[in-house]
Design an enzyme around this catalytic site. Structure first.
Site, PDB file in Angstrom:
ATOM      1  N   ARG A 121     -12.718  -5.700  -5.805  1.00 16.91           N
ATOM      2  CA  ARG A 121     -12.515  -6.468  -4.569  1.00 16.91           C
ATOM      3  C   ARG A 121     -13.867  -6.724  -3.907  1.00 16.91           C
ATOM      4  O   ARG A 121     -14.659  -5.800  -3.724  1.00 16.91           O
ATOM      5  CB  ARG A 121     -11.597  -5.721  -3.595  1.00 16.91           C
ATOM      6  CG  ARG A 121     -10.191  -5.513  -4.100  1.00 16.91           C
ATOM      7  CD  ARG A 121      -9.234  -5.095  -2.989  1.00 16.91           C
ATOM      8  NE  ARG A 121      -9.712  -3.947  -2.225  1.00 16.91           N
ATOM      9  CZ  ARG A 121      -9.040  -3.383  -1.226  1.00 16.91           C
ATOM     10  NH1 ARG A 121      -7.873  -3.865  -0.857  1.00 16.91           N
ATOM     11  NH2 ARG A 121      -9.529  -2.338  -0.577  1.00 16.91           N
ATOM     12  N   TYR A 125     -10.104  -0.511  11.510  1.00 16.27           N
ATOM     13  CA  TYR A 125     -11.406  -0.142  10.937  1.00 16.27           C
ATOM     14  C   TYR A 125     -11.840  -1.043   9.781  1.00 16.27           C
ATOM     15  O   TYR A 125     -12.935  -0.868   9.249  1.00 16.27           O
ATOM     16  CB  TYR A 125     -11.407   1.317  10.464  1.00 16.27           C
ATOM     17  CG  TYR A 125     -10.277   1.716   9.545  1.00 16.27           C
ATOM     18  CD1 TYR A 125     -10.259   1.347   8.210  1.00 16.27           C
ATOM     19  CD2 TYR A 125      -9.228   2.498  10.027  1.00 16.27           C
ATOM     20  CE1 TYR A 125      -9.229   1.731   7.375  1.00 16.27           C
ATOM     21  CE2 TYR A 125      -8.190   2.883   9.203  1.00 16.27           C
ATOM     22  CZ  TYR A 125      -8.195   2.503   7.873  1.00 16.27           C
ATOM     23  OH  TYR A 125      -7.166   2.876   7.043  1.00 16.27           O
ATOM     24  N   LYS A 126     -11.024  -2.015   9.423  1.00 18.69           N
ATOM     25  CA  LYS A 126     -11.408  -2.921   8.332  1.00 18.69           C
ATOM     26  C   LYS A 126     -12.154  -4.126   8.913  1.00 18.69           C
ATOM     27  O   LYS A 126     -13.301  -4.013   9.314  1.00 18.69           O
ATOM     28  CB  LYS A 126     -10.174  -3.324   7.539  1.00 18.69           C
ATOM     29  CG  LYS A 126      -9.440  -2.160   6.880  1.00 18.69           C
ATOM     30  CD  LYS A 126      -8.242  -2.641   6.085  1.00 18.69           C
ATOM     31  CE  LYS A 126      -7.399  -1.484   5.553  1.00 18.69           C
ATOM     32  NZ  LYS A 126      -8.112  -0.660   4.544  1.00 18.69           N
ATOM     33  N   PHE A 167       0.843  -1.184   0.000  1.00 20.37           N
ATOM     34  CA  PHE A 167       0.000   0.000   0.000  1.00 20.37           C
ATOM     35  C   PHE A 167       0.886   1.244   0.000  1.00 20.37           C
ATOM     36  O   PHE A 167       1.887   1.297   0.718  1.00 20.37           O
ATOM     37  CB  PHE A 167      -0.901  -0.013   1.238  1.00 20.37           C
ATOM     38  CG  PHE A 167      -2.080   0.896   1.119  1.00 20.37           C
ATOM     39  CD1 PHE A 167      -3.186   0.514   0.384  1.00 20.37           C
ATOM     40  CD2 PHE A 167      -2.096   2.138   1.737  1.00 20.37           C
ATOM     41  CE1 PHE A 167      -4.292   1.349   0.264  1.00 20.37           C
ATOM     42  CE2 PHE A 167      -3.185   2.980   1.621  1.00 20.37           C
ATOM     43  CZ  PHE A 167      -4.287   2.591   0.885  1.00 20.37           C
ATOM     44  N   ASP A 174       2.928  -5.198   8.146  1.00 19.26           N
ATOM     45  CA  ASP A 174       1.706  -4.409   8.106  1.00 19.26           C
ATOM     46  C   ASP A 174       0.539  -5.390   8.069  1.00 19.26           C
ATOM     47  O   ASP A 174       0.335  -6.093   7.083  1.00 19.26           O
ATOM     48  CB  ASP A 174       1.718  -3.526   6.853  1.00 19.26           C
ATOM     49  CG  ASP A 174       0.445  -2.721   6.674  1.00 19.26           C
ATOM     50  OD1 ASP A 174      -0.592  -3.087   7.258  1.00 19.26           O
ATOM     51  OD2 ASP A 174       0.475  -1.737   5.907  1.00 19.26           O
TER      52      ASP A 174
END
Length: 428
Positions: free
Chosen positions: A388, A238-239, A132, A213
């Site tokens: 996705r 938050y995912k 990312f 990560d």
């Protein structure tokens, strides 16, 4: 119902839902009627418990004022540590090694400031070209603070196909000039799970520190950070963990490194017993709490209290088992209904190498995603050609997965997507 008897029918999907031992958790979440949410790998949905604990912290502020730091249902002064203890089992760590603090990028800056100490010829950082961008920006920034050119000192493992990374290719780059290695646990595009254990073992053989990560894996797959002897890790909450937009992140520091002075020290790096002595010489905490910097954002911590209650009740092993079953099912439906429309599966076929989301590739991906939204299905687009889809074990049903694939089939048959431009919105 075993997948060996797979049927591409709605009845089969409903039967799977009837046998789902986690189905009751779906009622814990706010689900929009007549809409299907498939973007939990970017932002998890709000649970009723997360809402409750957020309001409980708001109430403590309203009713207790400053005394909320030391009293009330969730005393603020130790809330980050308490949540770290609750998070620890999800990553295979002890409570003292985990703290809920900062954000993904802030925590990476903290960890690199603490553990990246270039010496002699060992000055470079090893990462990968599929990571990312935020991680890469932080690494480049850290290199510049040490007066190193990122063009020469940031080494990025190449992907052979633009989807996956291969363990042997990364190991080949573990040369004597590498000081530290930063990799994702799960690739955000393809959902590939990296072989963290092997990569860590090989890096340590060569004197390289290892950081991961875990943004796209925490809450979706089990981890064994202690067993694998990973040096440190960081992530957002938050995912898959459903902590809410802007939720406070988390970090892990292996116990063998506890006591290392924080590279970026601050008020909350302090030993709790000494913090209010107001001395100008920091006495850092002896736990991962030392790697906090400033005052925790209480209203962005609070939802995680309720969210983690759900995870402990459901169990990460059961969550992972259902997640694998759901992505397997989605793959079977895609292969049955969508291959004629030039879709390609861009995620690992082997479930042991696949995280919590599935990537569909199509040259018209951007406008297909726009069509899906008109069909009240929320996907996630990643440039240039990835759709996705994340069937989340706690709140997605098998029937919803079936309906998503039927919608995609209809969109392609009717060429519904052609009314849109094949370009991303500002937020993909």
């Amino acid at each position: 119902m075993p997948f060996s008897s797979f049927q591409p029918t709605l009845e089969y999907a409903k039967n799977l839902d009837e046998q789902d031992i986690l189905a009751s958790f779906r009622q814990e979440f706010y689900l929009k009627e007549d809409s299907i949410y498939m973007d939990g790998n970017s932002l998890g949905l709000l649970s009723k418990r997360a809402e409750r604990t957020l309001l409980e912290v708001v109430e403590s502020w309203k009713n207790l004022g400053i005394d909320g730091w030391s009293s009330g249902k969730h005393p603020w002064f130790t809330l980050s540590e308490n949540l770290g203890e609750k998070l620890a089992p999800l990553i295979g760590a002890s409570a003292e090694e985990v703290i809920v603090t900062g954000s993904t990028t802030v925590n990476l800056h903290q960890l690199l400031s603490t553990f990246y100490h270039p010496k002699g010829t060992r000055t470079k950082i090893l990462a990968d070209e599929l990571n990312f961008p935020s991680d890469i920006y932080a690494i480049q920034s850290q290199l510049r603070t040490h007066s190193y050119d990122p063009e020469t000192h940031l080494i990025r493992a190449k992907s052979r196909d633009g989807r996956f990374l291969y363990t042997e290719d990364i190991i080949e780059l573990m040369t004597e000039d590498i000081a530290i290695m930063i990799l994702p646990t799960v690739l955000y595009r393809s959902g590939q799970i990296l072989d963290m254990e092997t990569l860590t073992k090989e890096a340590h053989k060569r004197g390289i520190l290892v950081g991961f990560d875990a943004c796209h894996s925490i809450g979706a797959i089990p981890h064994l950070f202690n067993k694998w002897d990973i040096d440190f890790a960081y992530w957002c909450n938050y995912k898959h963990l459903n902590g809410g937009p802007g939720a406070v992140g988390g970090l892990y520091v292996n116990r063998k490194h506890l006591g290392t002075s924080p590279g970026l020290a601050g008020w909350f790096s302090s030993n709790k017993e000494k913090q209010f002595d107001m001395e100008h010489t920091l006495t850092p905490s002896g736990t991962a709490s030392a790697y906090q910097i400033g005052t925790p954002h209480l209203l962005s911590l609070a939802p995680l209290i309720g969210s983690l209650e759900i995870f402990h009740e459901a169990g990460i092993e059961k969550i992972r088992k259902k997640s694998v079953a759901m992505t397997d099912y989605l793959i079977k439906l895609v292969n049955h209904y969508l291959i004629p429309f030039s879709f390609t599966i861009g995620s690992p076929e082997n479930a042991n190498e696949r995280g919590g989301h599935l990537s569909l590739e199509h040259k018209e991906a951007a406008r297909i995603c726009k069509s899906l939204k008109e069909y009240s299905i929320i996907p996630d687009f990643r440039s240039p050609n990835i759709i996705r889809l994340a069937p989340v074990a706690l709140y997605t049903s098998y029937e919803e997965i079936w309906n998503v694939v039927q919608a995609l089939k209809e969109i392609m048959q009717k060429e519904h997507y052609k009314q849109y431009k094949n370009e991303r919105e500002i937020i993909a």
